[in-house]
Design a protein around this motif. Structure first.
Motif, PDB file in Angstrom:
ATOM      1  N   ARG A  70      33.278   7.813  44.023  1.00  0.00           N
ATOM      2  CA  ARG A  70      32.056   8.050  44.775  1.00  0.00           C
ATOM      3  C   ARG A  70      31.749   9.536  44.867  1.00  0.00           C
ATOM      4  O   ARG A  70      32.642  10.349  44.995  1.00  0.00           O
ATOM      5  CB  ARG A  70      32.233   7.504  46.187  1.00  0.00           C
ATOM      6  N   ALA A 100      29.571  12.766  46.805  1.00  0.00           N
ATOM      7  CA  ALA A 100      29.553  13.172  48.208  1.00  0.00           C
ATOM      8  C   ALA A 100      28.217  12.867  48.868  1.00  0.00           C
ATOM      9  O   ALA A 100      28.046  13.080  50.052  1.00  0.00           O
ATOM     10  CB  ALA A 100      29.839  14.666  48.286  1.00  0.00           C
ATOM     11  N   ILE A 101      27.259  12.407  48.098  1.00  0.00           N
ATOM     12  CA  ILE A 101      25.900  12.327  48.635  1.00  0.00           C
ATOM     13  C   ILE A 101      25.372  10.894  48.756  1.00  0.00           C
ATOM     14  O   ILE A 101      24.922  10.478  49.813  1.00  0.00           O
ATOM     15  CB  ILE A 101      24.958  13.193  47.761  1.00  0.00           C
ATOM     16  N   LYS A 109      25.436   7.183  49.392  1.00  0.00           N
ATOM     17  CA  LYS A 109      26.295   6.226  50.084  1.00  0.00           C
ATOM     18  C   LYS A 109      26.011   4.817  49.565  1.00  0.00           C
ATOM     19  O   LYS A 109      26.893   4.002  49.424  1.00  0.00           O
ATOM     20  CB  LYS A 109      25.976   6.378  51.577  1.00  0.00           C
ATOM     21  N   ASP A 110      24.741   4.564  49.221  1.00  0.00           N
ATOM     22  CA  ASP A 110      24.346   3.230  48.778  1.00  0.00           C
ATOM     23  C   ASP A 110      23.114   3.374  47.879  1.00  0.00           C
ATOM     24  O   ASP A 110      22.083   3.872  48.319  1.00  0.00           O
ATOM     25  CB  ASP A 110      24.011   2.387  50.026  1.00  0.00           C
ATOM     26  N   GLU A 142      18.205   8.136  55.268  1.00  0.00           N
ATOM     27  CA  GLU A 142      19.105   7.518  56.227  1.00  0.00           C
ATOM     28  C   GLU A 142      19.778   6.277  55.643  1.00  0.00           C
ATOM     29  O   GLU A 142      20.964   6.035  55.869  1.00  0.00           O
ATOM     30  CB  GLU A 142      18.313   7.142  57.475  1.00  0.00           C
ATOM     31  N   LEU A 174      21.768   7.800  51.819  1.00  0.00           N
ATOM     32  CA  LEU A 174      22.605   8.985  51.657  1.00  0.00           C
ATOM     33  C   LEU A 174      23.518   9.205  52.869  1.00  0.00           C
ATOM     34  O   LEU A 174      23.248   8.702  53.964  1.00  0.00           O
ATOM     35  CB  LEU A 174      21.736  10.227  51.426  1.00  0.00           C
ATOM     36  N   TYR A 175      24.588   9.938  52.662  1.00  0.00           N
ATOM     37  CA  TYR A 175      25.488  10.236  53.766  1.00  0.00           C
ATOM     38  C   TYR A 175      24.827  11.185  54.765  1.00  0.00           C
ATOM     39  O   TYR A 175      24.056  12.062  54.353  1.00  0.00           O
ATOM     40  CB  TYR A 175      26.783  10.885  53.243  1.00  0.00           C
ATOM     41  N   PRO A 176      25.152  11.018  56.049  1.00  0.00           N
ATOM     42  CA  PRO A 176      24.553  11.917  57.052  1.00  0.00           C
ATOM     43  C   PRO A 176      24.883  13.378  56.723  1.00  0.00           C
ATOM     44  O   PRO A 176      25.982  13.687  56.288  1.00  0.00           O
ATOM     45  CB  PRO A 176      25.234  11.500  58.362  1.00  0.00           C
ATOM     46  N   SER A 190      23.865  15.180  54.309  1.00  0.00           N
ATOM     47  CA  SER A 190      23.989  15.564  52.895  1.00  0.00           C
ATOM     48  C   SER A 190      22.665  16.082  52.319  1.00  0.00           C
ATOM     49  O   SER A 190      22.580  16.350  51.133  1.00  0.00           O
ATOM     50  CB  SER A 190      24.485  14.385  52.060  1.00  0.00           C
ATOM     51  N   GLU A 195      24.662  15.492  42.843  1.00  0.00           N
ATOM     52  CA  GLU A 195      25.985  14.905  42.588  1.00  0.00           C
ATOM     53  C   GLU A 195      26.518  15.299  41.221  1.00  0.00           C
ATOM     54  O   GLU A 195      27.693  15.627  41.075  1.00  0.00           O
ATOM     55  CB  GLU A 195      25.919  13.380  42.706  1.00  0.00           C
ATOM     56  N   GLU A 226      27.513  19.241  47.439  1.00  0.00           N
ATOM     57  CA  GLU A 226      27.604  18.329  48.580  1.00  0.00           C
ATOM     58  C   GLU A 226      26.347  18.278  49.424  1.00  0.00           C
ATOM     59  O   GLU A 226      26.276  17.565  50.408  1.00  0.00           O
ATOM     60  CB  GLU A 226      28.808  18.730  49.457  1.00  0.00           C
TER      61      GLU A 226
END
Ligand SMILES: Nc1ncnc2c1ncn2[C@@H]1O[C@H](COP(=O)(O)OP(=O)(O)O)[C@@H](O)[C@H]1O
Ligand SMILES: [Mg+2]
Length: 391
Positions: free
Chosen positions: A10, A12-13, A15-16, A222, A225-227, A229, A263, A268
């Motif tokens: 995965r 760093a940025i 998430k889904d 939201e 992506l990761y909070p 990032s 990425e 990050e």
């Protein structure tokens, strides 16, 4: 040594990935709650009495027609369960199913996945649909997306049959439709079909404005992506980039690509530079020709702006003017007076090389914010420094 797993590890940025895809249907649709409400009101007769209802939706590309229709049919089914009425929905994209038979087959397949796709006439398929409706005791809502493609190719016969289904087929359950198209679908209907569509049942979707595009991008950040990032200025910048078309799809695509670029570079944080790179990627280059045609002061102005924008989304005219003087000194050029400076800067804006916006953030005086929306600042700097400073 890299194992296959490290290639897929995965970043760093992101998430889904799903919320970045085009067919994802978010639970909430910011700036389109009013349209969901309009649809709920228009389909009330269906929901509470099974009365066939026909609605048309029109508007430019990327204005949320498809996603609103899909979310609406989810909501309708939920409420139908509470109201103890069965409503089955069928979504048909007429770009993929261009003929009456293909559309009908899509409807039959909604009841019977294995129904063979050959040898049945339209009348036979309509009867088969009726049988399924009676068996399952369901009303039907048929959503015809990109309906103009079907209407242009096959005329409005099929839609006429749907709107008269209950009488023609002598069926206790009804068929409702929703026609979606960039061009007004009602313009394609023949008079007898049109008479079953109330003019008031046409919903128009307008281009999204800057604020809406920003809100839509923030929602996807939201979800996908990761909070923390994403640089907080990125949604503004993406809104600027997509404002001209008002197309939410383009805005979401820019976000997704910017995240991928970040990425790929092993970083990050998604920054304004990644967003500009994403935009450059989606737009063919004619950039160098335009820059070459500028006069030297405009080239210096552009370089000044690019230098200031290397690490942020926005700068101001004041800052650009100061940086411009610094570069003039480096080049032993006499800087322009303020009025001429402004004039040239406005021309850069008109050519789309920079974007200016009056600051709304309570800054004193006539501060104008400046950004570069199209091209990574680094690329502009490299190109212009080569041209200007190496002479
Ligand atoms: N109000 C909104 N809130 C969240 N996402 C939206 C909204 N409007 C559009 N989108 C998203 O933007 C993209 C384009 O919307 P879409 O419904 O396909 O537009 P259209 O059918 O009008 O061309 C889709 O990914 C959709 O999910
Ligand atoms: Mg669509």
């Amino acid at each position: 040594m890299s194992t296959s797993r490290t290639y897929f590890s995965r970043g760093a940025i992101i998430k889904d990935n799903r919320p970045l895809s085009f067919d994802y249907v978010p639970e909430n649709l910011p700036f389109r709650e009013d349209k969901l409400r309009d649809l709920s009101i228009k389909y009330r007769p269906l929901l509470f009495s099974g009365i066939p209802t026909n609605v048309a939706i029109t508007g430019p590309v990327g204005t949320g027609k498809t996603v609103v229709a899909r979310r609406f049919s989810q909501l309708l089914k939920e409420v139908a369960i509470e109201a103890e009425i069965c409503i089955k929905d069928v979504y048909v994209n007429c770009r993929q199913r261009k003929t009456d038979s293909m559309v009908l087959l899509g409807v039959v397949n909604r009841f019977d996945e294995h129904f063979p796709d050959r040898g049945f006439s339209k009348q036979e398929m309509l009867r088969i649909i009726k049988k399924h409706m009676i068996k399952s005791r369901c009303h039907l809502l048929i959503i015809l997306d990109e309906a103009d493609v079907l209407l242009k190719k096959s005329g409005s016969d099929l839609i006429y049959s749907f709107t008269r289904f209950q009488e023609e087929q002598d069926c206790p359950f009804s068929v409702s439709t929703m026609l979606i198209s960039q061009k007004n679908p009602l313009d394609f209907l023949d008079p007898s079909t049109l008479s079953t569509f109330k003019r008031t049942n046409l919903l128009r979707f307008d281009k999204y404005d800057r604020e809406a595009l920003k809100g839509i991008v923030e929602q996807r950040i939201e979800l996908a992506l990761y909070p923390g990032s994403v640089d907080p200025e990125v949604p503004d910048l993406i809104a600027d980039m997509s404002e001209e078309t008002g197309d939410a799809r383009f805005a979401i695509e820019l976000l997704g690509r910017a995240a991928e670029i970040a990425e790929e570079r092993g970083e990050e944080l998604v920054t304004p530079e990644h967003a500009r790179a994403a935009k450059a990627y989606t737009k063919p280059y004619i950039y160098e020709d335009i820059v070459d045609s500028l006069n030297i002061h405009q080239q210096i102005q552009l370089l000044a702006a690019a230098r200031l924008l290397r690490k942020k989304a926005y700068t101001t005219t004041g800052e650009v003017e100061r940086e411009y003087s610094v570069i003039c000194e480096e080049l032993s050029k006499k800087p322009l007076g303020h009025t001429q400076f402004w004039q040239y800067l406005k021309e850069l804006d008109a050519q789309g090389l920079i974007t200016t916006r009056r600051s709304g953030k309570g800054v004193v005086g006539n501060t104008t914010q400046i950004t570069i929306a199209d091209i990574p600042a680094e690329e502009i700097i490299r190109y212009l420094e080569n041209r200007l400073l190496s002479k």
